[in-house]
Motif scaffolding. Sequence first.
Motif, mmCIF file in Angstrom:
data_model
loop_
_atom_site.group_PDB
_atom_site.id
_atom_site.type_symbol
_atom_site.label_atom_id
_atom_site.label_comp_id
_atom_site.label_asym_id
_atom_site.label_seq_id
_atom_site.Cartn_x
_atom_site.Cartn_y
_atom_site.Cartn_z
ATOM 1 N N ASP A 1 1.766 -1.484 5.231
ATOM 2 C CA ASP A 1 2.637 -2.581 4.795
ATOM 3 C C ASP A 1 1.852 -3.736 4.172
ATOM 4 N N CYS A 2 0.546 -3.570 4.028
ATOM 5 C CA CYS A 2 -0.286 -4.624 3.431
ATOM 6 C C CYS A 2 -0.016 -4.724 1.928
ATOM 7 N N PRO A 3 0.148 -5.938 1.390
ATOM 8 C CA PRO A 3 0.276 -6.075 -0.072
ATOM 9 C C PRO A 3 -0.993 -5.563 -0.749
ATOM 10 N N ILE A 4 -0.865 -4.767 -1.780
ATOM 11 C CA ILE A 4 -2.025 -4.176 -2.438
ATOM 12 C C ILE A 4 -2.968 -5.240 -2.986
ATOM 13 N N ASP A 5 -2.416 -6.392 -3.385
ATOM 14 C CA ASP A 5 -3.229 -7.468 -3.961
ATOM 15 C C ASP A 5 -4.160 -8.105 -2.926
ATOM 16 N N ALA A 6 -3.882 -7.881 -1.631
ATOM 17 C CA ALA A 6 -4.717 -8.466 -0.582
ATOM 18 C C ALA A 6 -5.983 -7.643 -0.344
ATOM 19 N N LEU A 7 -6.068 -6.457 -0.928
ATOM 20 C CA LEU A 7 -7.211 -5.577 -0.725
ATOM 21 C C LEU A 7 -8.273 -5.809 -1.789
ATOM 22 N N ASN A 8 -9.536 -5.574 -1.423
ATOM 23 C CA ASN A 8 -10.599 -5.653 -2.416
ATOM 24 C C ASN A 8 -10.556 -4.406 -3.316
ATOM 25 N N VAL B 1 0.837 -1.202 0.000
ATOM 26 C CA VAL B 1 0.000 0.000 0.000
ATOM 27 C C VAL B 1 0.872 1.253 0.000
ATOM 28 N N ALA B 2 1.881 1.293 0.885
ATOM 29 C CA ALA B 2 2.764 2.463 0.991
ATOM 30 C C ALA B 2 3.500 2.721 -0.315
ATOM 31 N N ALA B 3 3.993 1.660 -0.941
ATOM 32 C CA ALA B 3 4.721 1.824 -2.208
ATOM 33 C C ALA B 3 3.795 2.361 -3.294
ATOM 34 N N ASN B 4 2.523 1.978 -3.248
ATOM 35 C CA ASN B 4 1.559 2.505 -4.209
ATOM 36 C C ASN B 4 1.276 3.979 -3.969
ATOM 37 N N ILE B 5 1.165 4.364 -2.722
ATOM 38 C CA ILE B 5 0.867 5.769 -2.410
ATOM 39 C C ILE B 5 1.989 6.688 -2.876
ATOM 40 N N PHE B 6 3.235 6.221 -2.773
ATOM 41 C CA PHE B 6 4.367 7.085 -3.104
ATOM 42 C C PHE B 6 5.127 6.608 -4.343
ATOM 43 N N ILE B 7 4.417 5.948 -5.252
ATOM 44 C CA ILE B 7 5.050 5.483 -6.479
ATOM 45 C C ILE B 7 5.615 6.671 -7.260
ATOM 46 N N ARG C 1 0.091 8.304 7.672
ATOM 47 C CA ARG C 1 -0.440 9.662 7.836
ATOM 48 C C ARG C 1 -1.328 10.047 6.650
ATOM 49 N N ALA C 2 -0.913 9.640 5.447
ATOM 50 C CA ALA C 2 -1.702 9.955 4.250
ATOM 51 C C ALA C 2 -3.084 9.315 4.320
ATOM 52 N N LEU C 3 -3.150 8.084 4.816
ATOM 53 C CA LEU C 3 -4.433 7.400 4.973
ATOM 54 C C LEU C 3 -5.264 8.040 6.082
ATOM 55 N N GLU C 4 -4.622 8.363 7.188
ATOM 56 C CA GLU C 4 -5.330 9.002 8.300
ATOM 57 C C GLU C 4 -5.878 10.363 7.897
ATOM 58 N N ASN C 5 -5.152 11.065 7.029
ATOM 59 C CA ASN C 5 -5.582 12.396 6.593
ATOM 60 C C ASN C 5 -6.881 12.366 5.789
ATOM 61 N N ILE C 6 -7.211 11.209 5.209
ATOM 62 C CA ILE C 6 -8.490 11.098 4.500
ATOM 63 C C ILE C 6 -9.514 10.313 5.328
ATOM 64 N N GLY C 7 -9.162 10.059 6.596
ATOM 65 C CA GLY C 7 -10.106 9.421 7.508
ATOM 66 C C GLY C 7 -10.102 7.915 7.488
ATOM 67 N N VAL C 8 -8.985 7.304 7.054
ATOM 68 C CA VAL C 8 -8.912 5.843 6.940
ATOM 69 C C VAL C 8 -7.853 5.305 7.900
ATOM 70 N N ILE D 1 12.394 2.344 4.455
ATOM 71 C CA ILE D 1 11.065 1.752 4.404
ATOM 72 C C ILE D 1 10.184 2.256 5.551
ATOM 73 N N ARG D 2 10.720 2.295 6.762
ATOM 74 C CA ARG D 2 9.924 2.718 7.918
ATOM 75 C C ARG D 2 9.422 4.153 7.737
ATOM 76 N N LYS D 3 10.270 4.992 7.193
ATOM 77 C CA LYS D 3 9.884 6.388 6.952
ATOM 78 C C LYS D 3 8.722 6.455 5.949
ATOM 79 N N MET D 4 8.785 5.623 4.902
ATOM 80 C CA MET D 4 7.705 5.581 3.914
ATOM 81 C C MET D 4 6.420 5.047 4.540
ATOM 82 N N MET D 5 6.542 4.011 5.378
ATOM 83 C CA MET D 5 5.352 3.444 6.022
ATOM 84 C C MET D 5 4.671 4.472 6.920
ATOM 85 N N ASP D 6 5.456 5.226 7.661
ATOM 86 C CA ASP D 6 4.892 6.250 8.552
ATOM 87 C C ASP D 6 4.175 7.330 7.739
#
Length: 498
Positions: free
Chosen positions: A140-147, A98-104, A127-134, A118-123
């Motif tokens: 660190d979740c693989p994007i393929d695991a998400l619906n 997920v993090a790699a997708n957000i900052f591709i 924050r990016a997800l929290e900023n939109i209320g998520v 990596i830890r800096k990117m994850m943090d």
Amino acid sequence: MKNEILLVCKKISKNFGSTCALKEADLEIPCGDIRGLIGENGSGKSTLSSIISGVQMADSGEMWIKGEVHHPRSMLEAQKHKISMIVQETGTIPGITVAANIFIGQEKMFSSRGILRIRKMMDAARRALENIGVTDIAPDCPIDALNFENRKIVEIARAMAGDPDLLIVDETTTALSQRGRQILYNIMEKMADDGKSVLFISHDMEELMQVCRSITVLRDGVMVKNLCQEEMEIERIKTLMVGRELSGNYYRADYDSSHKGKVVLSGRHVTCGDILENFDFDLHGGEILGIGGLTDSGMHDVGRAAFGASKLLTGEIRAGNKLIKNASDAIAAKIGYVPKNRDTESVILDDSILNNIVLPALKILSNKSYISPVKESDLAKEGVDALSIKCREATQDVRDLSGGNRQKVAVAKWIMNGTEIFIMDCPTRGIDISVKAYLYQLIYRLKTEGKSIMMISEEMTELIGMCDRILIVKDGRLSHEFERSETLSENDIIQYMI
């Protein structure tokens, strides 16, 4: 600030071969605006948004953002000018987090001496997800695991991570449940209140009226009219879109819910997917059976199970006396399935219209091991003509078609296979009003011919307008059943969904 002009597009033109997608289109978006952009499929909406966002370049014309010349050669260049876009179909990159997708494309932000922190990117992703209320999607979740919906939410987080001045939303809400839509609506309202702007593309009239502060209508690549909020009327917008009066009632006009009586497809104690449990249904000959509910209620699992596309944990599906264990059984029983996610499951984008249409009918066309190219061509041409698919020729790739015409291909391949039972999951998702009207008429015609249709939809007005019966799914179980009625309303239904 809010009276200033954020974006100016002047005489933007774009051709694809002999097809004119945009013809000297003008657009001005002031700061603090949520501008709706509407038009039929092929009107130029996505072409214009892709030019503004750097996906492709115009053949001619000029653009300015905050008074500065704007001619981006890539999406990353557009992002430097504070422009982000969220597209209709999947825009995430498989095989990464997920993090790699957000900052591709922005990995340098987290690199030190050539090493990615990596830890800096994850943090930062958190924050990016929290900023939109998520808070329920792990960086660190693989994007393929998400619906599909949660992948779209990741795309929203990616778009907002750059703090854009202009957010382009291209048909994104069709992939979102009410929760996802509300996240996006909240972002749009906050941006407008902060003096930023949104270009919002949608075919949903009610949605446009609800969220937009102004609307621009496109027709055949030409800007037809800009409407302020006081001028926004649904019938007026429809007329501007198609260039003629269009009746507001394009659903069935009758309230006769009769059918042949014989059960042609049934499910008993069906449990599958993540949530559907112990679900029963009967579909009769000549019946349109609606399946409704919230996106994650399990209603989409009903369609997959009925076609044999999902493995059942308990229960059984039968077409008459035939047990349906897989998709091959379903096709042999003359069942056709049009999935919700058209471009990834329903059609093969990088193959021809011809090959898409004839694919389910190969057994019909084959003589032992030989398949006649002439018969293939004739069947495809018949399908193109039967559904009025707008294309140059049947050998054209499906990717080159508009969303509405892609959907016609998805339906044509089953009609040309002699299908008797149609399972249609969100059949009018992401298509314009005139193609919607066409498909509604087609579905009703199939009913009158004695065919059976299971219509799964997230649009209550569609279910009420088209179906003989409606089954509401809530938390994986049958919540309520409605008969077709002139007095049935959305308020009657929604209490059984939530």
